[in-house]
Design an enzyme around this catalytic site. Structure first.
Site, PDB file in Angstrom:
ATOM      1  N   GLY A  11      22.264  52.000  30.419  1.00 25.18           N
ATOM      2  CA  GLY A  11      23.117  52.037  31.621  1.00 25.18           C
ATOM      3  C   GLY A  11      23.911  53.331  31.687  1.00 25.18           C
ATOM      4  O   GLY A  11      24.514  53.734  30.701  1.00 25.18           O
ATOM      5  N   ARG A  72      15.779  52.836  30.644  1.00 25.12           N
ATOM      6  CA  ARG A  72      15.574  51.951  29.486  1.00 25.12           C
ATOM      7  C   ARG A  72      14.076  52.004  29.214  1.00 25.12           C
ATOM      8  O   ARG A  72      13.296  51.403  29.928  1.00 25.12           O
ATOM      9  CB  ARG A  72      16.033  50.530  29.803  1.00 25.12           C
ATOM     10  CG  ARG A  72      17.529  50.427  30.036  1.00 25.12           C
ATOM     11  CD  ARG A  72      18.022  48.989  30.051  1.00 25.12           C
ATOM     12  NE  ARG A  72      19.468  48.943  30.175  1.00 25.12           N
ATOM     13  CZ  ARG A  72      20.126  48.669  31.303  1.00 25.12           C
ATOM     14  NH1 ARG A  72      19.470  48.392  32.394  1.00 25.12           N
ATOM     15  NH2 ARG A  72      21.449  48.656  31.315  1.00 25.12           N
ATOM     16  N   SER A  73      13.706  52.743  28.187  1.00 30.48           N
ATOM     17  CA  SER A  73      12.280  53.012  27.965  1.00 30.48           C
ATOM     18  C   SER A  73      11.625  51.946  27.111  1.00 30.48           C
ATOM     19  O   SER A  73      12.036  51.700  25.978  1.00 30.48           O
ATOM     20  CB  SER A  73      12.119  54.376  27.289  1.00 30.48           C
ATOM     21  OG  SER A  73      10.776  54.582  26.924  1.00 30.48           O
ATOM     22  N   GLY A 102      23.720  53.089  24.232  1.00 34.34           N
ATOM     23  CA  GLY A 102      24.218  51.912  23.519  1.00 34.34           C
ATOM     24  C   GLY A 102      23.451  51.691  22.228  1.00 34.34           C
ATOM     25  O   GLY A 102      22.602  52.512  21.857  1.00 34.34           O
ATOM     26  N   ASP A 103      23.732  50.569  21.558  1.00 38.03           N
ATOM     27  CA  ASP A 103      23.104  50.392  20.238  1.00 38.03           C
ATOM     28  C   ASP A 103      21.589  50.221  20.319  1.00 38.03           C
ATOM     29  O   ASP A 103      20.864  50.613  19.407  1.00 38.03           O
ATOM     30  CB  ASP A 103      23.781  49.308  19.404  1.00 38.03           C
ATOM     31  CG  ASP A 103      23.934  48.005  20.149  1.00 38.03           C
ATOM     32  OD1 ASP A 103      23.501  47.939  21.312  1.00 38.03           O
ATOM     33  OD2 ASP A 103      24.486  47.057  19.563  1.00 38.03           O
ATOM     34  N   THR A 126      28.759  53.080  26.950  1.00 39.02           N
ATOM     35  CA  THR A 126      28.457  51.883  27.743  1.00 39.02           C
ATOM     36  C   THR A 126      29.766  51.312  28.262  1.00 39.02           C
ATOM     37  O   THR A 126      30.759  51.258  27.518  1.00 39.02           O
ATOM     38  CB  THR A 126      27.716  50.801  26.936  1.00 39.02           C
ATOM     39  OG1 THR A 126      27.784  49.558  27.668  1.00 39.02           O
ATOM     40  CG2 THR A 126      28.299  50.547  25.559  1.00 39.02           C
ATOM     41  N   ASP A 128      30.365  48.371  28.678  1.00 39.73           N
ATOM     42  CA  ASP A 128      30.600  47.063  28.050  1.00 39.73           C
ATOM     43  C   ASP A 128      31.557  47.148  26.852  1.00 39.73           C
ATOM     44  O   ASP A 128      32.157  46.154  26.464  1.00 39.73           O
ATOM     45  CB  ASP A 128      29.270  46.445  27.588  1.00 39.73           C
ATOM     46  CG  ASP A 128      28.271  46.302  28.729  1.00 39.73           C
ATOM     47  OD1 ASP A 128      28.725  46.327  29.896  1.00 39.73           O
ATOM     48  OD2 ASP A 128      27.072  46.176  28.462  1.00 39.73           O
ATOM     49  N   ASP A 130      30.868  47.384  23.715  1.00 35.88           N
ATOM     50  CA  ASP A 130      30.414  46.337  22.782  1.00 35.88           C
ATOM     51  C   ASP A 130      29.581  46.904  21.626  1.00 35.88           C
ATOM     52  O   ASP A 130      28.654  46.266  21.161  1.00 35.88           O
ATOM     53  CB  ASP A 130      29.591  45.284  23.543  1.00 35.88           C
ATOM     54  CG  ASP A 130      28.324  45.876  24.145  1.00 35.88           C
ATOM     55  OD1 ASP A 130      28.195  47.111  24.191  1.00 35.88           O
ATOM     56  OD2 ASP A 130      27.452  45.091  24.572  1.00 35.88           O
ATOM     57  N   ARG A 155      44.012  41.352  45.386  1.00 33.00           N
ATOM     58  CA  ARG A 155      45.318  40.680  45.320  1.00 33.00           C
ATOM     59  C   ARG A 155      46.014  40.756  46.685  1.00 33.00           C
ATOM     60  O   ARG A 155      46.611  39.791  47.149  1.00 33.00           O
ATOM     61  CB  ARG A 155      46.197  41.321  44.240  1.00 33.00           C
ATOM     62  CG  ARG A 155      47.601  40.717  44.144  1.00 33.00           C
ATOM     63  CD  ARG A 155      48.443  41.466  43.139  1.00 33.00           C
ATOM     64  NE  ARG A 155      47.912  41.325  41.790  1.00 33.00           N
ATOM     65  CZ  ARG A 155      48.077  40.254  41.020  1.00 33.00           C
ATOM     66  NH1 ARG A 155      48.757  39.225  41.474  1.00 33.00           N
ATOM     67  NH2 ARG A 155      47.566  40.216  39.819  1.00 33.00           N
ATOM     68  N   ARG A 172      27.843  42.248  30.167  1.00 35.63           N
ATOM     69  CA  ARG A 172      26.754  41.555  29.465  1.00 35.63           C
ATOM     70  C   ARG A 172      27.334  40.394  28.657  1.00 35.63           C
ATOM     71  O   ARG A 172      27.998  39.558  29.235  1.00 35.63           O
ATOM     72  CB  ARG A 172      26.023  42.548  28.552  1.00 35.63           C
ATOM     73  CG  ARG A 172      24.516  42.366  28.559  1.00 35.63           C
ATOM     74  CD  ARG A 172      23.885  43.403  27.676  1.00 35.63           C
ATOM     75  NE  ARG A 172      23.607  44.638  28.369  1.00 35.63           N
ATOM     76  CZ  ARG A 172      22.519  44.869  29.091  1.00 35.63           C
ATOM     77  NH1 ARG A 172      21.611  43.948  29.205  1.00 35.63           N
ATOM     78  NH2 ARG A 172      22.324  46.015  29.689  1.00 35.63           N
ATOM     79  N   GLU A 188      45.551  34.590  36.763  1.00 39.21           N
ATOM     80  CA  GLU A 188      45.965  33.244  36.351  1.00 39.21           C
ATOM     81  C   GLU A 188      44.940  32.641  35.404  1.00 39.21           C
ATOM     82  O   GLU A 188      45.240  31.707  34.656  1.00 39.21           O
ATOM     83  CB  GLU A 188      46.126  32.331  37.575  1.00 39.21           C
ATOM     84  CG  GLU A 188      47.392  32.584  38.365  1.00 39.21           C
ATOM     85  CD  GLU A 188      47.473  33.971  38.959  1.00 39.21           C
ATOM     86  OE1 GLU A 188      48.431  34.700  38.598  1.00 39.21           O
ATOM     87  OE2 GLU A 188      46.588  34.338  39.763  1.00 39.21           O
ATOM     88  N   HIS A 251      27.666  46.852  40.361  1.00 36.96           N
ATOM     89  CA  HIS A 251      27.442  48.223  39.898  1.00 36.96           C
ATOM     90  C   HIS A 251      28.497  49.229  40.339  1.00 36.96           C
ATOM     91  O   HIS A 251      28.470  50.365  39.843  1.00 36.96           O
ATOM     92  CB  HIS A 251      26.044  48.694  40.315  1.00 36.96           C
ATOM     93  CG  HIS A 251      24.971  48.052  39.488  1.00 36.96           C
ATOM     94  ND1 HIS A 251      24.504  46.794  39.757  1.00 36.96           N
ATOM     95  CD2 HIS A 251      24.319  48.473  38.379  1.00 36.96           C
ATOM     96  CE1 HIS A 251      23.576  46.475  38.853  1.00 36.96           C
ATOM     97  NE2 HIS A 251      23.453  47.482  38.007  1.00 36.96           N
ATOM     98  N   ARG A 254      30.123  50.921  37.418  1.00 36.54           N
ATOM     99  CA  ARG A 254      29.461  51.930  36.582  1.00 36.54           C
ATOM    100  C   ARG A 254      29.608  53.349  37.118  1.00 36.54           C
ATOM    101  O   ARG A 254      29.418  54.310  36.376  1.00 36.54           O
ATOM    102  CB  ARG A 254      27.965  51.592  36.452  1.00 36.54           C
ATOM    103  CG  ARG A 254      27.660  50.475  35.512  1.00 36.54           C
ATOM    104  CD  ARG A 254      26.646  50.870  34.466  1.00 36.54           C
ATOM    105  NE  ARG A 254      25.367  51.250  35.001  1.00 36.54           N
ATOM    106  CZ  ARG A 254      24.291  50.449  35.041  1.00 36.54           C
ATOM    107  NH1 ARG A 254      24.369  49.225  34.559  1.00 36.54           N
ATOM    108  NH2 ARG A 254      23.170  50.877  35.516  1.00 36.54           N
TER     109      ARG A 254
HETATM  110  O1  F6P Z   1      25.200  47.578  29.810  1.00 36.96           O
HETATM  111  C1  F6P Z   1      25.776  48.025  30.983  1.00 36.96           C
HETATM  112  C2  F6P Z   1      25.546  47.053  32.103  1.00 36.96           C
HETATM  113  O2  F6P Z   1      26.159  47.572  33.273  1.00 36.96           O
HETATM  114  C3  F6P Z   1      25.981  45.616  31.843  1.00 36.96           C
HETATM  115  O3  F6P Z   1      27.374  45.434  31.981  1.00 36.96           O
HETATM  116  C4  F6P Z   1      25.168  44.862  32.841  1.00 36.96           C
HETATM  117  O4  F6P Z   1      24.962  43.529  32.442  1.00 36.96           O
HETATM  118  C5  F6P Z   1      23.882  45.637  32.865  1.00 36.96           C
HETATM  119  O5  F6P Z   1      24.161  46.932  32.374  1.00 36.96           O
HETATM  120  C6  F6P Z   1      23.251  45.748  34.212  1.00 36.96           C
HETATM  121  O6  F6P Z   1      22.041  46.388  34.058  1.00 36.96           O
HETATM  122  P1  F6P Z   1      21.195  46.983  35.272  1.00 36.96           P
HETATM  123  O7  F6P Z   1      21.890  48.225  35.735  1.00 36.96           O
HETATM  124  O8  F6P Z   1      19.869  47.253  34.673  1.00 36.96           O
HETATM  125  O9  F6P Z   1      21.202  45.936  36.326  1.00 36.96           O
END
Ligand code: F6P
Length: 319
Positions: A11, A72-73, A102-103, A126, A128, A130, A155, A172, A188, A251, A254
């Site tokens: 991503g 994402r290959s 990412g990892d 990323t 995330d 994570d 809000r 994710r 809340e 998105h 991002r």
């Molecule tokens: O890992 C980053 C991320 O934006 C996640 O938060 C999300 O679940 C995923 O990628 C979405 O992937 P794509 O852009 O392939 O829909």
């Protein structure tokens, strides 16, 4: 002259373009020739690798996404394609690779190094947040700021219209974005995959709050929880008695203008990554920890299960 390449995998995040800009500048400063690999590992396989110059990075520091694109290959999982990638790098005399990702992206890199000796430094990137071993991944601050702006806007309308809004963040299986957003924007209810919940336990409290004058609710939920956001909204309508709406941020989180913090982190991550490779650290990930930047082994980062900071999880109790 030694040659060094950079690619983005997985991503995209806001902060990749500032990283690319500094990669070119710092490589040249260190007497290296910088190369861009377009479309992630796909570009390695398809020989979409080109020398990068100052011209390539002018005017990109303020742009989200990545100028060299990401992917994402699936093919890179296959040795046959990794061998092609190695040949392409050899043709250009490149034996050092910086990878923003990412990892999952780092796992492939490690295998590639072991098979072919292409040295690498991974930069965690990323939204995330994570990745095990690092407190910060590039792009998180920009994503959080987009979420903040969105929640602040929601809000306004929630308050004007007496509604419950269920706002779904990305992440994710990780609740970091949702939790930090709940703590910094006010909510809340905050539901994340790391914590079991029972909506029933909120019913009396929320009804009492309405009796005491509460006119709207904001619920921030992470995309990784078991329930669909629509079900949470239905619960607000049916059990709490307040009209409800769902906003899936998606998105938008991002992209956008990288924050100052992400631009600075991009700068620092790149400095450390290039330094690592020049110092003979052949397979590392540059991590940001409470004690500053630390080089970690790929094993430490990839084979350790990520856990949300327990202190943050405790804060969740008070949302
Ligand atoms: O890992 C980053 C991320 O934006 C996640 O938060 C999300 O679940 C995923 O990628 C979405 O992937 P794509 O852009 O392939 O829909």
């Amino acid at each position: 002259m030694k040659n060094i390449a950079i690619l983005c995998s997985g991503g995209d995040v806001s902060g990749m373009n500032p990283a690319l800009k500094h990669f070119v500048e710092y490589s040249l400063q260190k007497g290296l020739t910088p190369y861009f690999v377009y479309d992630g590992y796909e570009g390695l396989i398809d020989n979409n690798i080109r020398e990068a110059t100052y011209k390539d990075v002018s005017g990109i520091i303020n742009r989200g996404g990545t100028k060299i694109r990401s992917a994402r290959s699936k093919r890179f999982i296959d040795k046959k394609y990794r061998d092609i990638a190695k040949k392409n790098l050899d043709m250009l005399n490149i034996d050092m690779l910086v990878v923003l990702g990412g990892d999952g992206s780092f796992k492939g890199l490690d295998i590639f190094y072991k098979e072919n000796g292409i040295k690498f430094c991974g930069i965690p990137a990323t939204i995330d947040n994570d990745i095990s071993g690092t407190e910060y991944c590039l792009g998180v601050d920009s994503a959080l700021n987009i979420i903040k702006t969105s929640i602040d806007s929601i809000r306004d309308t929630a308050a004007s219209f007496s509604r419950a809004f269920v706002i779904e963040t990305m992440g994710r299986d990780c609740g970091y974005l949702a939790l930090i957003s709940a703590l910094t924007c006010g909510a809340e209810l905050c539901l994340i995959p790391e914590k079991e919940y029972d909506l029933k336990s909120y019913e009396d409290k929320f009804k009492k709050e309405i009796q005491n004058g509460r006119r709207y609710f904001l619920a921030i939920v992470s995309e990784g929880i078991k329930q669909d956001s629509k079900e949470i909204a239905e619960w607000f309508s049916q059990k709490i008695g307040m009209e409800s709406k769902v906003t899936v941020l998606g998105h938008v989180q991002r992209g956008g203008n990288p924050t100052v913090y992400d631009r600075l982190m991009a700068y620092k991550f790149i400095n450390h990554a290039i330094t690592a490779l020049l110092q003979g650290k052949d397979e590392s990930v540059i991590c940001y920890t409470k004690d500053g930047f630390k080089y970690k082994s790929i094993d430490e980062v990839v084979n350790t299960t990520f856990k949300l900071d327990p202190e943050l999880l405790e804060f969740l109790e008070n949302v």
